[in-house]
Design an enzyme around this catalytic site. Structure first.
Site, PDB file in Angstrom:
ATOM      1  CB  THR A 128     -36.096 -10.883  25.062  1.00 23.44           C
ATOM      2  OG1 THR A 128     -35.325 -10.130  23.942  1.00 23.44           O
ATOM      3  CG2 THR A 128     -34.910 -11.567  26.042  1.00 23.44           C
ATOM      4  CG  ASP A 129     -35.606 -10.562  19.675  1.00 25.38           C
ATOM      5  OD1 ASP A 129     -35.231 -10.035  20.592  1.00 25.38           O
ATOM      6  OD2 ASP A 129     -35.864  -9.931  18.437  1.00 25.38           O
ATOM      7  CD  GLU A 130     -32.110  -7.980  23.196  1.00 20.94           C
ATOM      8  OE1 GLU A 130     -30.938  -7.870  23.798  1.00 20.94           O
ATOM      9  OE2 GLU A 130     -32.807  -6.905  23.367  1.00 20.94           O
ATOM     10  CE1 TYR A 153     -33.522  -8.046  29.460  1.00 17.13           C
ATOM     11  CE2 TYR A 153     -32.643  -7.849  27.117  1.00 17.13           C
ATOM     12  CZ  TYR A 153     -33.800  -7.912  28.028  1.00 17.13           C
ATOM     13  OH  TYR A 153     -35.296  -8.146  27.601  1.00 17.13           O
ATOM     14  CE  LYS A 157     -36.377 -11.714  29.874  1.00 14.47           C
ATOM     15  NZ  LYS A 157     -37.765 -11.346  30.768  1.00 14.47           N
TER      16      LYS A 157
HETATM   17  P1  NAD Z   1     -39.467  -2.123  31.542  1.00 17.15           P
HETATM   18  O1  NAD Z   1     -38.109  -1.735  31.975  1.00 17.15           O
HETATM   19  O2  NAD Z   1     -40.068  -0.908  30.985  1.00 17.15           O
HETATM   20  O3  NAD Z   1     -40.183  -2.683  32.803  1.00 17.15           O
HETATM   21  C1  NAD Z   1     -39.818  -3.675  33.878  1.00 17.15           C
HETATM   22  C2  NAD Z   1     -40.781  -3.585  35.126  1.00 17.15           C
HETATM   23  O4  NAD Z   1     -40.392  -4.419  36.027  1.00 17.15           O
HETATM   24  C3  NAD Z   1     -40.823  -2.314  35.825  1.00 17.15           C
HETATM   25  O5  NAD Z   1     -42.286  -1.846  36.104  1.00 17.15           O
HETATM   26  C4  NAD Z   1     -40.101  -2.214  37.012  1.00 17.15           C
HETATM   27  O6  NAD Z   1     -40.302  -1.629  37.897  1.00 17.15           O
HETATM   28  C5  NAD Z   1     -40.330  -3.950  37.159  1.00 17.15           C
HETATM   29  N1  NAD Z   1     -39.352  -4.764  37.834  1.00 17.15           N
HETATM   30  C6  NAD Z   1     -38.044  -4.577  37.613  1.00 17.15           C
HETATM   31  N2  NAD Z   1     -37.262  -5.452  38.501  1.00 17.15           N
HETATM   32  C7  NAD Z   1     -38.274  -5.712  39.536  1.00 17.15           C
HETATM   33  C8  NAD Z   1     -38.207  -6.751  40.682  1.00 17.15           C
HETATM   34  N3  NAD Z   1     -37.157  -7.178  41.002  1.00 17.15           N
HETATM   35  N4  NAD Z   1     -39.525  -7.077  41.073  1.00 17.15           N
HETATM   36  C9  NAD Z   1     -40.630  -6.599  40.713  1.00 17.15           C
HETATM   37  N5  NAD Z   1     -40.695  -5.674  39.734  1.00 17.15           N
HETATM   38  C10 NAD Z   1     -39.484  -5.584  38.845  1.00 17.15           C
HETATM   39  O7  NAD Z   1     -39.497  -3.206  30.596  1.00 17.15           O
HETATM   40  P2  NAD Z   1     -40.161  -3.953  29.396  1.00 17.15           P
HETATM   41  O8  NAD Z   1     -39.748  -3.115  28.182  1.00 17.15           O
HETATM   42  O9  NAD Z   1     -41.640  -3.647  29.596  1.00 17.15           O
HETATM   43  O10 NAD Z   1     -40.209  -5.336  29.275  1.00 17.15           O
HETATM   44  C11 NAD Z   1     -40.860  -6.271  30.100  1.00 17.15           C
HETATM   45  C12 NAD Z   1     -40.612  -7.716  29.825  1.00 17.15           C
HETATM   46  O11 NAD Z   1     -40.628  -7.956  28.465  1.00 17.15           O
HETATM   47  C13 NAD Z   1     -39.283  -7.887  30.401  1.00 17.15           C
HETATM   48  O12 NAD Z   1     -39.173  -9.364  31.092  1.00 17.15           O
HETATM   49  C14 NAD Z   1     -38.344  -7.923  28.957  1.00 17.15           C
HETATM   50  O13 NAD Z   1     -37.098  -8.710  29.292  1.00 17.15           O
HETATM   51  C15 NAD Z   1     -39.348  -8.341  28.100  1.00 17.15           C
HETATM   52  N6  NAD Z   1     -39.011  -8.025  26.747  1.00 17.15           N
HETATM   53  C16 NAD Z   1     -39.072  -6.592  26.417  1.00 17.15           C
HETATM   54  C17 NAD Z   1     -38.909  -6.195  25.000  1.00 17.15           C
HETATM   55  C18 NAD Z   1     -38.623  -4.681  24.586  1.00 17.15           C
HETATM   56  O14 NAD Z   1     -38.688  -4.330  23.486  1.00 17.15           O
HETATM   57  N7  NAD Z   1     -38.958  -3.933  25.844  1.00 17.15           N
HETATM   58  C19 NAD Z   1     -38.878  -7.171  24.175  1.00 17.15           C
HETATM   59  C20 NAD Z   1     -38.879  -8.691  24.411  1.00 17.15           C
HETATM   60  C21 NAD Z   1     -39.231  -8.856  25.732  1.00 17.15           C
HETATM   61  P1  TYD Z   2     -32.312  -0.888  22.460  1.00 15.49           P
HETATM   62  O1  TYD Z   2     -33.637  -0.090  22.418  1.00 15.49           O
HETATM   63  O2  TYD Z   2     -31.542  -0.859  23.523  1.00 15.49           O
HETATM   64  O3  TYD Z   2     -32.597  -2.444  22.467  1.00 15.49           O
HETATM   65  P2  TYD Z   2     -32.053  -3.972  22.200  1.00 15.49           P
HETATM   66  O4  TYD Z   2     -30.559  -3.501  22.204  1.00 15.49           O
HETATM   67  O5  TYD Z   2     -32.623  -4.427  23.403  1.00 15.49           O
HETATM   68  O6  TYD Z   2     -32.338  -4.475  20.959  1.00 15.49           O
HETATM   69  O7  TYD Z   2     -31.396  -0.828  21.072  1.00 15.49           O
HETATM   70  C1  TYD Z   2     -32.012  -0.971  19.975  1.00 15.49           C
HETATM   71  C2  TYD Z   2     -31.143  -0.841  18.862  1.00 15.49           C
HETATM   72  O8  TYD Z   2     -30.781   0.400  18.824  1.00 15.49           O
HETATM   73  C3  TYD Z   2     -29.848  -1.626  18.848  1.00 15.49           C
HETATM   74  O9  TYD Z   2     -29.394  -2.078  17.825  1.00 15.49           O
HETATM   75  C4  TYD Z   2     -28.741  -0.770  19.906  1.00 15.49           C
HETATM   76  C5  TYD Z   2     -29.221   0.555  19.248  1.00 15.49           C
HETATM   77  N1  TYD Z   2     -29.183   1.881  19.757  1.00 15.49           N
HETATM   78  C6  TYD Z   2     -28.421   2.823  19.173  1.00 15.49           C
HETATM   79  O10 TYD Z   2     -27.992   2.962  18.022  1.00 15.49           O
HETATM   80  N2  TYD Z   2     -28.448   4.094  19.948  1.00 15.49           N
HETATM   81  C7  TYD Z   2     -28.965   3.927  21.457  1.00 15.49           C
HETATM   82  O11 TYD Z   2     -28.809   5.100  22.037  1.00 15.49           O
HETATM   83  C8  TYD Z   2     -29.669   2.897  21.950  1.00 15.49           C
HETATM   84  C9  TYD Z   2     -29.910   2.841  23.265  1.00 15.49           C
HETATM   85  C10 TYD Z   2     -29.765   1.962  21.108  1.00 15.49           C
END
Ligand code: NAD
Ligand code: TYD
Length: 340
Positions: A128-130, A153, A157
Site C-alpha cells: 500500500t501507499d500507506e 496497519y 504492511k
Molecule cells: P479486504 O480486507 O477486503 O480483504 C482481505 C482478505 O484477506 C479477506 O478475504 C480476509 O478473509 C483475508 N485474510 C485476512 N487475514 C487472513 C489470514 N490470516 N489468512 C488468510 N486470509 C486472510 O482487503 P482488500 O482491501 O482487498 O486489500 C487486499 C490487499 O491490498 C491487502 O494486502 C491490503 O493491504 C492491500 N491494499 C488495499 C488497498 C485498499 O484500498 N483496499 C489499497 C492498497 C493496498
Molecule cells: P479508509 O477508507 O479507511 O482508507 P485509508 O485510511 O486506508 O486511506 O479512509 C479513507 C479516508 O477517509 C481517510 O482519509 C479517512 C477518511 N474516513 C472518514 O473521513 N470517515 C470514515 O468513516 C472513514 C472510515 C474514513
C-alpha cells in the site's frame, strides 16, 4: 496450465483480481487461500465459482498457519503466489494492532518460507501507499523513499514489505511488490470510507467525515490496480517495488460531495466527527516506474466513483446482509452516537 495461489482472494481487491485473472489468462488455474475473516466473503466469488469451475479452487486457511500453507503448496504446487491476505482497516488496527502484526507481518513470513521451500517463479506482495506515510504537496512518494508508516496497519504492511525484500536478497526468492493507492469498486466491505458513505447515503444515514475532511487520497478503480498487478507479474523485475495509483488526489470532502450528488442526496448528510488519531493528511504516488512498463490508468476519478456508486445501488443483496451483527458492533464502537 499454470497454478496460481491467490491468498486473500475472497476479499475486495483479491476477488476482483481472481475474476480479472481467470478471464485474462485462459491457461491459469487459480487456488484461493483465505481465512474468511469478517472481511472475506464467498459471495465475492460466487460468479467466479460458477463460471470458471475446473480452473478455480478454494481452500480455507490462515496464512499465519505454516502447516495449512505448506499443505496447500504440496497439494497444488503453484508456480506463482500473489498475496492479498491482510488485515486492512486502519481504524481497526488502532483498536487491535496484534491481529495486524500476526497476519500482515508473520503471515507474510510464512508465505515467504513456503515460496523459498517449494520454489516459485514469483512471489508477489500486495502492499500500500500507506507505508510511505503522508507526504506534503507537491511531493510524491517514489519507490526508493524511506518507509514512514503512521498506523499499526501501515507499519505491519511495511514490515511485510521489508521481509519480502529480505527474502529476495538473502535467499534469492523472486519477489516483487506493488504499493497501491486507495481502491474503489465492487465488493469493498462497507467499513472503508467510499462504500460506507455510499451505503449510508442510500439509507439517508449520516456520512461520518473525520476532522476537516481536507485529507487527500488517490482513489483509483480496483480494475486499474488489477492491471498494474498483472503487468508487474509479467514484466516486473524481482527485488523491485512498483507504485500503482491514478496519480490524481481527491479531498475527502469532495469525494463525499461526489457520492451525494450521484445519489441526488443532500450535503447535509455529511457529519463531521472526531478525527482519526495519527490520521495521514495526504498520500500521493509517483507512478512513473509502472508507466515505464506500459501501464496507464483506464478510469478517471469521476468514472471510478460513478461506477462504484452504481454497483452499490444495483447490488444491495450483497451489502445489506453485511451491515448486521459484527459490523454493527464495530460501527457503534467506532462512531458511537455520531454514526446514527
Ligand atoms: P479486504 O480486507 O477486503 O480483504 C482481505 C482478505 O484477506 C479477506 O478475504 C480476509 O478473509 C483475508 N485474510 C485476512 N487475514 C487472513 C489470514 N490470516 N489468512 C488468510 N486470509 C486472510 O482487503 P482488500 O482491501 O482487498 O486489500 C487486499 C490487499 O491490498 C491487502 O494486502 C491490503 O493491504 C492491500 N491494499 C488495499 C488497498 C485498499 O484500498 N483496499 C489499497 C492498497 C493496498
Ligand atoms: P479508509 O477508507 O479507511 O482508507 P485509508 O485510511 O486506508 O486511506 O479512509 C479513507 C479516508 O477517509 C481517510 O482519509 C479517512 C477518511 N474516513 C472518514 O473521513 N470517515 C470514515 O468513516 C472513514 C472510515 C474514513
Amino acid at each position: 496450465m499454470k497454478t496460481v495461489l491467490i491468498t486473500g482472494g475472497a476479499g475486495f481487491i483479491g476477488s476482483n483480481y481472481v475474476r480479472y485473472a481467470l478471464e485474462k489468462h485462459s491457461d491459469w488455474r487459480v487456488v484461493v487461500f483465505d481465512k474468511l475473516t469478517y472481511a472475506g466473503n464467498l459471495d465475492n466469488l460466487k460468479d467466479v465459482a460458477e463460471k470458471f469451475e475446473g480452473r478455480y479452487a478454494f481452500v480455507r486457511g490462515d496464512i499465519a498457519d505454516r502447516e495449512a500453507v505448506f499443505q496447500a503448496m504440496r497439494e497444488h504446487a503453484p508456480a506463482l503466489i500473489v498475496n492479498f491476505a491482510a488485515d486492512t482497516h486502519v481504524d481497526r488496527s488502532l483498536m487491535e494492532p496484534g491481529t495486524f502484526i500476526m497476519t500482515d507481518v508473520y503471515g507474510t513470513y510464512v508465505l515467504l518460507e513456503a515460496a523459498r521451500e517449494f520454489g516459485v517463479e514469483r512471489y508477489h506482495q500486495i502492499s500500500t501507499d500507506e507505508v510511505y506515510g503522508d507526504i506534503a504537496e507537491p511531493l510524491r512518494s517514489t519507490e526508493d523513499d524511506r518507509l514512514h508508516p503512521s498506523s499499526p496497519y501501515s507499519s505491519s504492511k511495511a514490515g511485510g514489505d521489508l521481509m519480502c525484500l529480505a527474502y529476495g536478497r538473502s535467499f534469492g526468492v523472486p519477489v516483487t511488490i506493488t504499493r497501491g493507492s486507495n481502491n474503489i469498486g465492487p465488493y469493498q466491505y462497507p467499513e472503508k470510507v467510499v462504500p460506507l458513505f455510499i451505503t449510508n447515503a442510500i439509507d439517508d444515514l449520516p456520512l461520518p467525515l473525520y476532522g476537516d475532511g481536507l485529507q487527500m487520497r488517490d482513489y483509483q478503480h480496483v480494475l486499474d490496480h488489477c492491471d498494474g498487478i498483472d503487468l508487474v507479474l509479467e514484466k516486473g523485475q524481482p527485488g523491485e517495488c512498483y507504485n500503482v495509483g491514478s496519480g490524481v488526489e481527491t479531498r475527502n470532502i469532495d469525494m463525499a460531495h461526489a457520492i451525494l450528488d450521484l445519489l441526488d442526496k443532500p450535503r447535509a448528510l455529511i457529519r463531521p466527527v472526531k478525527d482519526r488519531p495519527g490520521h495521514d493528511r495526504r498520500y500521493a504516488l509517483d507512478v512513473s516506474k509502472l508507466r515505464a512498463l506500459g501501464w496507464s490508468s483506464r478510469h478517471t476519478f469521476a468514472q471510478a466513483i460513478e461506477d462504484t456508486v452504481r454497483w452499490y445501488v444495483n447490488n444491495q443483496w450483497w451489502w445489506r446482509k453485511l451491515k448486521s451483527g459484527e459490523y454493527l458492533e464495530y460501527y457503534k464502537r467506532q462512531y458511537g452516537s455520531a454514526g446514527r
